[in-house]
Write a protein that holds these residues in place. Structure first.
Motif, PDB file in Angstrom:
ATOM      1  N   LYS A  84       1.439 -23.778   0.318  1.00  0.00           N
ATOM      2  CA  LYS A  84       1.914 -22.401   0.302  1.00  0.00           C
ATOM      3  C   LYS A  84       1.952 -21.865  -1.122  1.00  0.00           C
ATOM      4  CE  LYS A  84       4.769 -22.762   4.442  1.00  0.00           C
ATOM      5  NZ  LYS A  84       6.126 -22.623   4.995  1.00  0.00           N
ATOM      6  N   GLU A  85       1.521 -20.643  -1.306  1.00  0.00           N
ATOM      7  CA  GLU A  85       1.585 -20.012  -2.610  1.00  0.00           C
ATOM      8  C   GLU A  85       1.628 -18.504  -2.432  1.00  0.00           C
ATOM      9  OE1 GLU A  85      -3.183 -19.795  -3.562  1.00  0.00           O
ATOM     10  OE2 GLU A  85      -1.984 -21.438  -4.385  1.00  0.00           O
ATOM     11  N   GLU A  86       2.124 -17.815  -3.432  1.00  0.00           N
ATOM     12  CA  GLU A  86       2.189 -16.366  -3.390  1.00  0.00           C
ATOM     13  C   GLU A  86       0.805 -15.797  -3.668  1.00  0.00           C
ATOM     14  OE1 GLU A  86       6.492 -14.953  -4.761  1.00  0.00           O
ATOM     15  OE2 GLU A  86       5.386 -16.054  -6.294  1.00  0.00           O
ATOM     16  N   VAL A  87       0.448 -14.719  -2.930  1.00  0.00           N
ATOM     17  CA  VAL A  87      -0.874 -14.140  -3.078  1.00  0.00           C
ATOM     18  C   VAL A  87      -0.760 -12.642  -3.287  1.00  0.00           C
ATOM     19  CG1 VAL A  87      -1.992 -15.888  -1.658  1.00  0.00           C
ATOM     20  CG2 VAL A  87      -1.114 -13.818  -0.589  1.00  0.00           C
ATOM     21  N   THR A  88      -1.817 -12.055  -3.833  1.00  0.00           N
ATOM     22  CA  THR A  88      -1.885 -10.612  -4.002  1.00  0.00           C
ATOM     23  C   THR A  88      -2.498 -10.003  -2.757  1.00  0.00           C
ATOM     24  OG1 THR A  88      -2.162 -10.846  -6.381  1.00  0.00           O
ATOM     25  CG2 THR A  88      -2.816  -8.740  -5.407  1.00  0.00           C
ATOM     26  N   VAL A  89      -1.840  -9.000  -2.152  1.00  0.00           N
ATOM     27  CA  VAL A  89      -2.328  -8.354  -0.936  1.00  0.00           C
ATOM     28  C   VAL A  89      -2.473  -6.868  -1.193  1.00  0.00           C
ATOM     29  CG1 VAL A  89      -1.859  -7.820   1.482  1.00  0.00           C
ATOM     30  CG2 VAL A  89      -1.231 -10.055   0.568  1.00  0.00           C
ATOM     31  N   LYS A  90      -3.659  -6.322  -0.923  1.00  0.00           N
ATOM     32  CA  LYS A  90      -3.900  -4.896  -1.094  1.00  0.00           C
ATOM     33  C   LYS A  90      -3.743  -4.217   0.257  1.00  0.00           C
ATOM     34  CE  LYS A  90      -7.411  -1.487  -2.298  1.00  0.00           C
ATOM     35  NZ  LYS A  90      -8.812  -1.268  -2.716  1.00  0.00           N
ATOM     36  N   ARG A  91      -2.861  -3.229   0.334  1.00  0.00           N
ATOM     37  CA  ARG A  91      -2.654  -2.489   1.575  1.00  0.00           C
ATOM     38  C   ARG A  91      -3.003  -1.031   1.352  1.00  0.00           C
ATOM     39  NH1 ARG A  91       1.690  -6.095   1.986  1.00  0.00           N
ATOM     40  NH2 ARG A  91       1.580  -7.407   3.841  1.00  0.00           N
ATOM     41  N   THR A  92      -3.486  -0.392   2.395  1.00  0.00           N
ATOM     42  CA  THR A  92      -3.814   1.022   2.327  1.00  0.00           C
ATOM     43  C   THR A  92      -2.978   1.781   3.338  1.00  0.00           C
ATOM     44  OG1 THR A  92      -5.526   0.903   4.035  1.00  0.00           O
ATOM     45  CG2 THR A  92      -6.201   0.407   1.767  1.00  0.00           C
ATOM     46  N   GLU A  93      -3.037   3.109   3.268  1.00  0.00           N
ATOM     47  CA  GLU A  93      -2.340   3.929   4.253  1.00  0.00           C
ATOM     48  C   GLU A  93      -2.850   3.633   5.655  1.00  0.00           C
ATOM     49  OE1 GLU A  93      -2.908   6.678   0.569  1.00  0.00           O
ATOM     50  OE2 GLU A  93      -4.010   5.084   1.588  1.00  0.00           O
ATOM     51  N   LEU A  94      -4.139   3.347   5.788  1.00  0.00           N
ATOM     52  CA  LEU A  94      -4.701   3.076   7.112  1.00  0.00           C
ATOM     53  C   LEU A  94      -4.169   1.770   7.687  1.00  0.00           C
ATOM     54  CD1 LEU A  94      -6.578   3.935   9.374  1.00  0.00           C
ATOM     55  CD2 LEU A  94      -8.461   2.778   8.184  1.00  0.00           C
ATOM     56  N   ASP A  95      -3.971   0.749   6.838  1.00  0.00           N
ATOM     57  CA  ASP A  95      -3.374  -0.502   7.305  1.00  0.00           C
ATOM     58  C   ASP A  95      -2.014  -0.230   7.940  1.00  0.00           C
ATOM     59  OD1 ASP A  95      -5.484  -2.046   6.289  1.00  0.00           O
ATOM     60  OD2 ASP A  95      -4.539  -2.169   4.335  1.00  0.00           O
ATOM     61  N   CYS A  96      -1.221   0.554   7.240  1.00  0.00           N
ATOM     62  CA  CYS A  96       0.121   0.887   7.708  1.00  0.00           C
ATOM     63  C   CYS A  96       0.044   1.680   9.008  1.00  0.00           C
ATOM     64  CB  CYS A  96       0.847   1.687   6.632  1.00  0.00           C
ATOM     65  SG  CYS A  96       2.502   2.203   7.098  1.00  0.00           S
ATOM     66  N   TYR A  97      -0.829   2.646   9.050  1.00  0.00           N
ATOM     67  CA  TYR A  97      -0.995   3.505  10.231  1.00  0.00           C
ATOM     68  C   TYR A  97      -1.336   2.664  11.464  1.00  0.00           C
ATOM     69  CZ  TYR A  97      -3.083   7.078  13.259  1.00  0.00           C
ATOM     70  OH  TYR A  97      -3.392   7.879  14.325  1.00  0.00           O
ATOM     71  N   ILE A  98      -2.288   1.759  11.335  1.00  0.00           N
ATOM     72  CA  ILE A  98      -2.711   0.940  12.470  1.00  0.00           C
ATOM     73  C   ILE A  98      -1.591   0.011  12.909  1.00  0.00           C
ATOM     74  CG2 ILE A  98      -4.282  -0.920  13.145  1.00  0.00           C
ATOM     75  CD1 ILE A  98      -6.447   0.490  11.493  1.00  0.00           C
ATOM     76  N   THR A  99      -0.824  -0.497  11.959  1.00  0.00           N
ATOM     77  CA  THR A  99       0.316  -1.348  12.315  1.00  0.00           C
ATOM     78  C   THR A  99       1.315  -0.592  13.187  1.00  0.00           C
ATOM     79  OG1 THR A  99       0.116  -2.620  10.269  1.00  0.00           O
ATOM     80  CG2 THR A  99       2.236  -2.701  11.392  1.00  0.00           C
ATOM     81  N   ILE A 100       1.586   0.647  12.823  1.00  0.00           N
ATOM     82  CA  ILE A 100       2.589   1.436  13.529  1.00  0.00           C
ATOM     83  C   ILE A 100       2.081   1.943  14.873  1.00  0.00           C
ATOM     84  CG2 ILE A 100       3.997   3.534  13.433  1.00  0.00           C
ATOM     85  CD1 ILE A 100       3.953   3.197  10.358  1.00  0.00           C
ATOM     86  N   TYR A 101       0.838   2.408  14.914  1.00  0.00           N
ATOM     87  CA  TYR A 101       0.329   3.097  16.104  1.00  0.00           C
ATOM     88  C   TYR A 101      -0.684   2.268  16.900  1.00  0.00           C
ATOM     89  CZ  TYR A 101       2.713   7.053  14.125  1.00  0.00           C
ATOM     90  OH  TYR A 101       3.693   7.876  13.618  1.00  0.00           O
ATOM     91  N   LEU A 102      -0.612   0.964  16.760  1.00  0.00           N
ATOM     92  CA  LEU A 102      -1.563   0.101  17.471  1.00  0.00           C
ATOM     93  C   LEU A 102      -1.464   0.273  18.987  1.00  0.00           C
ATOM     94  CD1 LEU A 102      -3.743  -2.054  17.373  1.00  0.00           C
ATOM     95  CD2 LEU A 102      -1.944  -3.793  17.316  1.00  0.00           C
ATOM     96  N   ASP A 103      -0.251   0.366  19.524  1.00  0.00           N
ATOM     97  CA  ASP A 103      -0.095   0.520  20.976  1.00  0.00           C
ATOM     98  C   ASP A 103      -0.673   1.850  21.461  1.00  0.00           C
ATOM     99  OD1 ASP A 103       1.053  -1.934  21.344  1.00  0.00           O
ATOM    100  OD2 ASP A 103       3.117  -1.214  21.314  1.00  0.00           O
ATOM    101  N   ASP A 104      -0.514   2.903  20.671  1.00  0.00           N
ATOM    102  CA  ASP A 104      -1.104   4.193  21.040  1.00  0.00           C
ATOM    103  C   ASP A 104      -2.630   4.100  21.042  1.00  0.00           C
ATOM    104  OD1 ASP A 104       1.322   6.251  20.964  1.00  0.00           O
ATOM    105  OD2 ASP A 104       1.553   4.890  19.278  1.00  0.00           O
TER     106      ASP A 104
END
Length: 316
Positions: A84-104
């Motif tokens: 296990k180690e800490e990693v750098t993760v790049k997120r975009t607005e679209l990543d967030c959007y899909i996470t929230i509205y996946l069921d829709d």
């Protein structure tokens, strides 16, 4: 006597050499350890802390770049092979959007008979293509353009419907055309109507939509209508309109109410009935059928206390 003296001197030399050797080994060992410790310290110091980002995102942090608010938590988990180690993760607005509205997205993909994973792939492709020029707008994730300007839709789910319609127009082969006969109960159909009027076609009164459909389809229990996905009595030149599934039929019904009735100011039972189910009296005046008005009014009493708290996850 000379021989004994020579022997004593030899042993003394041996003991002195042994002591010097021990001291030398100890001194060299301490020096090597010190150098090793210095090397570790230098390596630690050279690590750039800016290259390591702990995964401690909350939903609020994910949403800070787009205008969406909610109390639900967004959990982000990264599985790593090996230690296990800490990693750098790049997120975009679209990543967030899909996470929230996946069921829709999943529900609307079901309504339109397309694969939701294909939709997500296409959303990412469009994001990469248009983001630099148009930025991100949560009501128009499909980058629907009007005269080279980014359109803005009235709400997020409505924007999703417009996007999927555009996707189908550009990718007609992605639509599954096999018709699926509905044999389920009335509750699911009623919940679909509630969802569509609450989140997408918000100008449509939910109780009126529920009641007209109930009057037309025997409270969503007439089998021959349900089997073709038509709950509102929609007709074509060849008879009752057939839909691919019950979801598509209900969407078409609510969209028709939104565009042809509520969107034109026809927002009461009598105003809707004048066009939807008219009667012509002997004096030539056309009004809504009294029988139809009675059926819809009775249904409205039934649905007045029905819970309207339905989400896409409930329907899935």
């Amino acid at each position: 006597m000379k021989t004994n003296k020579a022997s004593s001197i030899s042993w003394g030399h041996i003991i002195c050499c042994f002591i010097i050797l021990v001291i030398f080994v100890i001194t060299i060992g301490v020096h090597i350890n010190a150098k090793s410790l210095d090397g570790v310290s230098d390596n630690n110091t050279s690590t750039d802390s800016s290259e390591v980002l702990p995964l401690k995102d909350t939903r609020e942090e994910l949403l800070k770049n787009i205008n969406i608010t909610s109390n639900d938590e967004v959990q982000n988990e990264v599985e790593l092979a090996g230690p296990k180690e800490e990693v750098t993760v790049k997120r975009t607005e679209l990543d967030c959007y899909i996470t929230i509205y996946l069921d829709d997205i999943k529900l609307l993909a079901k309504i339109y008979s397309v694969n939701y994973e294909d939709l997500i792939d296409d959303l990412y492709n469009r994001y990469e293509l248009y983001y630099n020029e148009y930025g991100f707008n949560e009501t128009n994730v499909g980058y629907i353009l009007n005269k080279n300007k980014l359109s803005t839709f009235k709400n997020i789910q409505y924007g999703l419907v417009e996007y999927i319609s555009d996707y189908i127009n550009k990718n007609p082969s992605k639509v599954k055309t096999r018709k699926k006969s509905y044999t389920g109960g009335s509750s699911y159909v009623e919940n679909l109507i509630i969802y569509l009027t609450k989140y997408i076609y918000t100008n449509v009164d939910t109780n009126i939509a529920l009641s007209i459909g109930a009057a037309e389809s025997g409270y969503y229990q007439v089998e021959y209508m349900l089997s073709v996905g038509n709950v509102y009595g929609g007709m074509s030149s060849s008879g009752l309109i057939h839909y691919n599934n019950i979801e598509e039929g209900v969407l078409s019904y609510i969209k028709m109410l939104s565009n042809n009735y509520f969107g034109k100011g026809l927002n009461t039972i009598s105003k809707i009935g004048y066009t939807y189910c008219p009667s012509i009296y002997s004096n030539g005046n056309k009004v809504a059928s009294p029988h139809w008005i009675s059926l819809v009014s009775t249904a409205m009493k039934k649905y007045s206390n029905r819970s309207k708290n339905i989400t896409a996850s409930d329907l899935l």
